[in-house]
Design a protein around this motif. Structure first.
Motif, short mmCIF file in Angstrom:
data_model
loop_
_atom_site.label_atom_id
_atom_site.label_comp_id
_atom_site.label_asym_id
_atom_site.label_seq_id
_atom_site.Cartn_x
_atom_site.Cartn_y
_atom_site.Cartn_z
N TYR A 82 33.66 34.14 41.62
CA TYR A 82 33.38 35.57 41.57
C TYR A 82 34.71 36.27 41.34
O TYR A 82 35.64 36.12 42.12
CB TYR A 82 32.77 36.04 42.90
CG TYR A 82 31.50 35.32 43.27
CD1 TYR A 82 30.27 35.87 43.00
CD2 TYR A 82 31.56 34.07 43.89
CE1 TYR A 82 29.10 35.19 43.33
CE2 TYR A 82 30.40 33.39 44.23
CZ TYR A 82 29.18 33.96 43.94
OH TYR A 82 28.02 33.29 44.29
N PRO A 95 25.34 40.28 43.87
CA PRO A 95 25.13 38.83 44.02
C PRO A 95 24.84 38.40 45.46
O PRO A 95 25.19 39.10 46.41
CB PRO A 95 26.46 38.23 43.56
CG PRO A 95 27.46 39.27 43.90
CD PRO A 95 26.76 40.60 43.69
N ARG A 123 30.35 37.12 35.60
CA ARG A 123 30.84 36.76 36.94
C ARG A 123 31.86 37.78 37.45
O ARG A 123 32.54 37.52 38.43
CB ARG A 123 31.51 35.37 36.92
CG ARG A 123 30.71 34.24 36.31
CD ARG A 123 29.45 33.87 37.04
NE ARG A 123 29.67 33.65 38.44
CZ ARG A 123 28.73 33.82 39.37
NH1 ARG A 123 27.52 34.18 39.05
NH2 ARG A 123 29.00 33.61 40.65
#
Length: 157
Positions: A82, A95, A123
């Motif tokens: 991340y 997320p 991401r």
């Protein structure tokens, strides 16, 4: 709560106070702190220790010479990484963070290098700022907000 296996990754951090404060947060949460060189300071600098107070000696610290060395040694799964940038397409609230997450932050002046972010657009996350007057937030504050949000998603999921 089970032992977190998340890791905080700082790519070329420049300000020793931020690294010290993030190290203290890592100690509090039993997280590994990974530093990617070059660093903008020496780890034995008094300012790193001061920001980490007397906890710095307890930091579970790993260092890599560069991003590629980190990738080769750790082989992190893509969906466990991340990345955090002020212009990330997604909010940190979206997320569900994996237990083995690598929370990756860039240097204070320039963020994460394009070479680190290439192919990772899905991401990249941001911490919302509601007032456009503020251009950016302190790295240590963002890292702390992110890690607690990540833990929250794990505890509620």
């Amino acid at each position: 709560m089970s032992e977190p296996s998340m890791k905080m990754v700082l790519v070329t951090p420049e300000i020793p106070f931020n690294t010290g404060a993030i190290g203290r947060t890592c100690v509090a949460l039993n997280l590994e702190l990974i530093l990617i060189k070059p660093l903008g300071f020496l780890l034995d600098e008094k300012s790193v220790r001061r920001a980490g107070t007397d906890y710095w000696k307890h930091v579970n610290l790993t260092q890599y010479d560069d991003w590629q060395s980190f990738l080769e040694a750790r082989k992190p799964a893509r969906d466990s990484m991340y990345f955090f940038e002020e212009h990330g397409a997604q909010s940190i609230y979206e997320p569900e963070f994996k237990k083995d997450a690598y929370l990756v932050f860039g240097c204070e002046s320039a963020g994460l290098p394009r070479s680190v972010l290439d192919g990772m657009d899905d991401r990249v996350f941001h911490l919302p700022m509601l007032n456009p007057v503020v251009r950016s937030l302190n790295l240590a504050n963002v890292a702390t907000a992110v890690v607690y949000q990540a833990l929250r998603t794990q505890l509620s999921g």
